[in-house]
Design an enzyme around this catalytic site. Structure first.
Site, PDB file in Angstrom:
ATOM      1  N   LYS A  65       0.825  -1.201   0.000  1.00 35.54           N
ATOM      2  CA  LYS A  65       0.000   0.000   0.000  1.00 35.54           C
ATOM      3  C   LYS A  65       0.870   1.267   0.000  1.00 35.54           C
ATOM      4  O   LYS A  65       2.098   1.186   0.200  1.00 35.54           O
ATOM      5  CB  LYS A  65      -0.925  -0.051   1.221  1.00 35.54           C
ATOM      6  CG  LYS A  65      -1.976  -1.172   1.153  1.00 35.54           C
ATOM      7  CD  LYS A  65      -2.765  -1.239   2.444  1.00 35.54           C
ATOM      8  CE  LYS A  65      -3.910  -2.240   2.376  1.00 35.54           C
ATOM      9  NZ  LYS A  65      -4.644  -2.314   3.663  1.00 35.54           N
ATOM     10  N   TYR A  67     -12.611  -2.552  -3.089  1.00 39.65           N
ATOM     11  CA  TYR A  67     -13.104  -2.516  -1.705  1.00 39.65           C
ATOM     12  C   TYR A  67     -14.629  -2.465  -1.612  1.00 39.65           C
ATOM     13  O   TYR A  67     -15.173  -2.062  -0.582  1.00 39.65           O
ATOM     14  CB  TYR A  67     -12.456  -1.352  -0.955  1.00 39.65           C
ATOM     15  CG  TYR A  67     -11.008  -1.628  -0.564  1.00 39.65           C
ATOM     16  CD1 TYR A  67     -10.675  -2.754   0.208  1.00 39.65           C
ATOM     17  CD2 TYR A  67      -9.972  -0.775  -0.942  1.00 39.65           C
ATOM     18  CE1 TYR A  67      -9.360  -3.014   0.570  1.00 39.65           C
ATOM     19  CE2 TYR A  67      -8.647  -1.029  -0.572  1.00 39.65           C
ATOM     20  CZ  TYR A  67      -8.345  -2.155   0.183  1.00 39.65           C
ATOM     21  OH  TYR A  67      -7.047  -2.410   0.551  1.00 39.65           O
ATOM     22  N   PHE A  95     -14.951   2.929   7.982  1.00 39.53           N
ATOM     23  CA  PHE A  95     -13.602   3.233   7.497  1.00 39.53           C
ATOM     24  C   PHE A  95     -13.507   3.273   5.975  1.00 39.53           C
ATOM     25  O   PHE A  95     -12.437   3.518   5.426  1.00 39.53           O
ATOM     26  CB  PHE A  95     -12.596   2.220   8.059  1.00 39.53           C
ATOM     27  CG  PHE A  95     -12.878   0.770   7.697  1.00 39.53           C
ATOM     28  CD1 PHE A  95     -12.471   0.242   6.481  1.00 39.53           C
ATOM     29  CD2 PHE A  95     -13.552  -0.057   8.587  1.00 39.53           C
ATOM     30  CE1 PHE A  95     -12.720  -1.086   6.161  1.00 39.53           C
ATOM     31  CE2 PHE A  95     -13.807  -1.386   8.274  1.00 39.53           C
ATOM     32  CZ  PHE A  95     -13.395  -1.907   7.049  1.00 39.53           C
ATOM     33  N   ARG A 143      -1.433 -14.779   3.611  1.00 35.94           N
ATOM     34  CA  ARG A 143      -2.156 -14.088   4.688  1.00 35.94           C
ATOM     35  C   ARG A 143      -1.418 -14.219   6.016  1.00 35.94           C
ATOM     36  O   ARG A 143      -1.385 -13.298   6.828  1.00 35.94           O
ATOM     37  CB  ARG A 143      -3.574 -14.661   4.836  1.00 35.94           C
ATOM     38  CG  ARG A 143      -4.523 -14.317   3.719  1.00 35.94           C
ATOM     39  CD  ARG A 143      -5.025 -12.897   3.766  1.00 35.94           C
ATOM     40  NE  ARG A 143      -5.871 -12.607   4.897  1.00 35.94           N
ATOM     41  CZ  ARG A 143      -6.569 -11.474   5.041  1.00 35.94           C
ATOM     42  NH1 ARG A 143      -6.507 -10.534   4.113  1.00 35.94           N
ATOM     43  NH2 ARG A 143      -7.304 -11.265   6.101  1.00 35.94           N
ATOM     44  N   THR A 162      -5.088  -8.033  10.605  1.00 38.88           N
ATOM     45  CA  THR A 162      -5.509  -6.735  10.048  1.00 38.88           C
ATOM     46  C   THR A 162      -5.128  -5.582  10.974  1.00 38.88           C
ATOM     47  O   THR A 162      -4.620  -4.558  10.526  1.00 38.88           O
ATOM     48  CB  THR A 162      -7.041  -6.742   9.841  1.00 38.88           C
ATOM     49  OG1 THR A 162      -7.373  -7.843   8.994  1.00 38.88           O
ATOM     50  CG2 THR A 162      -7.520  -5.440   9.219  1.00 38.88           C
ATOM     51  N   ARG A 164       2.952  -7.074   9.106  1.00 43.31           N
ATOM     52  CA  ARG A 164       2.317  -6.022   9.905  1.00 43.31           C
ATOM     53  C   ARG A 164       2.871  -5.996  11.330  1.00 43.31           C
ATOM     54  O   ARG A 164       3.041  -4.920  11.921  1.00 43.31           O
ATOM     55  CB  ARG A 164       0.807  -6.231   9.910  1.00 43.31           C
ATOM     56  CG  ARG A 164       0.163  -5.873   8.556  1.00 43.31           C
ATOM     57  CD  ARG A 164      -1.267  -6.373   8.469  1.00 43.31           C
ATOM     58  NE  ARG A 164      -1.956  -5.915   7.267  1.00 43.31           N
ATOM     59  CZ  ARG A 164      -3.105  -6.442   6.831  1.00 43.31           C
ATOM     60  NH1 ARG A 164      -3.661  -7.460   7.479  1.00 43.31           N
ATOM     61  NH2 ARG A 164      -3.680  -5.975   5.741  1.00 43.31           N
ATOM     62  N   ASN A 204      -1.665  -0.127   7.461  1.00 42.25           N
ATOM     63  CA  ASN A 204      -1.155  -1.472   7.749  1.00 42.25           C
ATOM     64  C   ASN A 204      -0.342  -2.087   6.601  1.00 42.25           C
ATOM     65  O   ASN A 204      -0.250  -3.295   6.467  1.00 42.25           O
ATOM     66  CB  ASN A 204      -2.287  -2.388   8.213  1.00 42.25           C
ATOM     67  CG  ASN A 204      -3.373  -2.561   7.171  1.00 42.25           C
ATOM     68  OD1 ASN A 204      -3.267  -2.024   6.066  1.00 42.25           O
ATOM     69  ND2 ASN A 204      -4.398  -3.315   7.499  1.00 42.25           N
ATOM     70  N   HIS A 238      -1.866  -5.418   1.503  1.00 39.36           N
ATOM     71  CA  HIS A 238      -3.128  -6.135   1.265  1.00 39.36           C
ATOM     72  C   HIS A 238      -2.806  -7.515   0.711  1.00 39.36           C
ATOM     73  O   HIS A 238      -1.873  -7.660  -0.074  1.00 39.36           O
ATOM     74  CB  HIS A 238      -3.981  -5.389   0.235  1.00 39.36           C
ATOM     75  CG  HIS A 238      -5.119  -6.226  -0.275  1.00 39.36           C
ATOM     76  ND1 HIS A 238      -6.320  -6.317   0.387  1.00 39.36           N
ATOM     77  CD2 HIS A 238      -5.211  -7.061  -1.347  1.00 39.36           C
ATOM     78  CE1 HIS A 238      -7.112  -7.163  -0.274  1.00 39.36           C
ATOM     79  NE2 HIS A 238      -6.460  -7.626  -1.333  1.00 39.36           N
ATOM     80  N   GLU A 270      -9.507 -10.455  -7.492  1.00 48.55           N
ATOM     81  CA  GLU A 270      -8.509  -9.383  -7.364  1.00 48.55           C
ATOM     82  C   GLU A 270      -7.375  -9.520  -8.384  1.00 48.55           C
ATOM     83  O   GLU A 270      -6.865  -8.509  -8.886  1.00 48.55           O
ATOM     84  CB  GLU A 270      -7.960  -9.372  -5.939  1.00 48.55           C
ATOM     85  CG  GLU A 270      -9.032  -8.952  -4.922  1.00 48.55           C
ATOM     86  CD  GLU A 270      -8.586  -9.008  -3.477  1.00 48.55           C
ATOM     87  OE1 GLU A 270      -9.361  -8.581  -2.602  1.00 48.55           O
ATOM     88  OE2 GLU A 270      -7.458  -9.501  -3.205  1.00 48.55           O
TER      89      GLU A 270
HETATM   90  P1  IDP Z   1      -7.376  -7.225   5.580  1.00 49.26           P
HETATM   91  O1  IDP Z   1      -6.597  -6.170   4.813  1.00 49.26           O
HETATM   92  O2  IDP Z   1      -6.552  -7.828   6.680  1.00 49.26           O
HETATM   93  O3  IDP Z   1      -8.009  -8.268   4.686  1.00 49.26           O
HETATM   94  P2  IDP Z   1     -10.062  -6.137   5.900  1.00 49.26           P
HETATM   95  O4  IDP Z   1     -10.936  -6.386   7.081  1.00 49.26           O
HETATM   96  O5  IDP Z   1     -10.416  -6.791   4.612  1.00 49.26           O
HETATM   97  O6  IDP Z   1      -8.561  -6.455   6.339  1.00 49.26           O
HETATM   98  O7  IDP Z   1     -10.034  -4.551   5.702  1.00 49.26           O
HETATM   99  C1  IDP Z   1      -9.463  -4.013   4.519  1.00 49.26           C
HETATM  100  C2  IDP Z   1      -8.600  -2.839   4.893  1.00 49.26           C
HETATM  101  O8  IDP Z   1      -9.419  -1.810   5.419  1.00 49.26           O
HETATM  102  C3  IDP Z   1      -7.574  -3.087   5.995  1.00 49.26           C
HETATM  103  O9  IDP Z   1      -6.390  -3.694   5.537  1.00 49.26           O
HETATM  104  C4  IDP Z   1      -7.322  -1.685   6.493  1.00 49.26           C
HETATM  105  O10 IDP Z   1      -6.466  -0.967   5.589  1.00 49.26           O
HETATM  106  C5  IDP Z   1      -8.713  -1.081   6.404  1.00 49.26           C
HETATM  107  N1  IDP Z   1      -9.436  -1.202   7.666  1.00 49.26           N
HETATM  108  C6  IDP Z   1     -10.079  -2.282   8.160  1.00 49.26           C
HETATM  109  N2  IDP Z   1     -10.635  -2.034   9.351  1.00 49.26           N
HETATM  110  C7  IDP Z   1     -10.337  -0.737   9.628  1.00 49.26           C
HETATM  111  C8  IDP Z   1     -10.638   0.143  10.733  1.00 49.26           C
HETATM  112  O11 IDP Z   1     -11.281  -0.225  11.698  1.00 49.26           O
HETATM  113  N3  IDP Z   1     -10.146   1.412  10.642  1.00 49.26           N
HETATM  114  C9  IDP Z   1      -9.430   1.870   9.577  1.00 49.26           C
HETATM  115  N4  IDP Z   1      -9.124   1.075   8.522  1.00 49.26           N
HETATM  116  C10 IDP Z   1      -9.581  -0.196   8.545  1.00 49.26           C
HETATM  117 MG    MG Z   2      -9.529  -8.132   3.295  1.00 44.46          MG
END
Ligand code: IDP
Ligand code: MG
Length: 150
Positions: free
Chosen positions: A9, A49, A57, A85, A91, A102, A112, A115, A126
């Site tokens: 990212k 997304y 968010f 993963r 996450t 991470r 973070n 992705h 994707e």
């Molecule tokens: P992942 O990237 O581990 O699969 P997901 O739940 O799919 O996590 O969420 C996608 C992305 O959205 C996360 O990687 C992060 O960048 C963002 N995200 C998820 N939850 C939050 C939050 O509570 N606050 C801010 N950003 C969030």
């Molecule tokens: Mg995800």
């Protein structure tokens, strides 16, 4: 064999972590079969997304992923989706285990670093978003037999 989609990212690129991230996957034995530096536009971000639309968010996430260049790559290997993963980590970066990307390189869920696709269905979707039909390259590496024999 599976293929999965990974994105370094904007924060990962800006912080100079491209090499560190790629190295972790290479050393694990996963094969890079596609790799590009791109700027994600709003339309692509919204398609990627879409599952998060409506969440608190979401707007910030689209803003974040479109804010600066990213590195997208495709990895191939046995159980590539789940292995990737696990290399990425949880996450919420503050809960991610040390040794994960991470857990070693990020502190907050909002920045973070990386992705990775979370299932075979998501991976197919994707990979199709970021790579065209002929973009992924099938090739043998001298190390293949030492990483996944047979
Ligand atoms: P992942 O990237 O581990 O699969 P997901 O739940 O799919 O996590 O969420 C996608 C992305 O959205 C996360 O990687 C992060 O960048 C963002 N995200 C998820 N939850 C939050 C939050 O509570 N606050 C801010 N950003 C969030
Ligand atoms: Mg995800």
């Amino acid at each position: 064999m599976e293929r999965t989609l990974v994105i370094i990212k904007p924060d990962g690129v800006q912080r100079g972590l491209i090499g560190d991230v790629l190295t972790r996957f290479e050393r694990r034995g996963l094969k890079i079969v596609g790799l590009r530096l791109i700027k994600v536009d709003r339309m692509l971000a919204e398609r990627h997304y879409a599952v998060h639309k409506g969440k608190s968010f979401y707007d910030g996430l689209v803003e974040y992923i479109t804010s600066a260049p990213v590195v997208v790559f495709a990895l191939e290997g046995p159980d590539a989706i789940q292995v990737t993963r696990r290399v990425v980590g949880a996450t919420k970066s503050n809960e991610a285990a040390p040794g994960t990307i991470r857990g070693d390189l990020a502190l907050t869920v909002g920045r973070n670093i990386i992705h990775a696709s979370d299932s075979p269905e998501t991976a197919a979707f994707e990979l199709g978003l970021y790579f065209g039909a002929g973009d992924l390259i099938e090739y043998g590496k001298i190390s293949d037999n030492w990483v996944f024999p047979g």
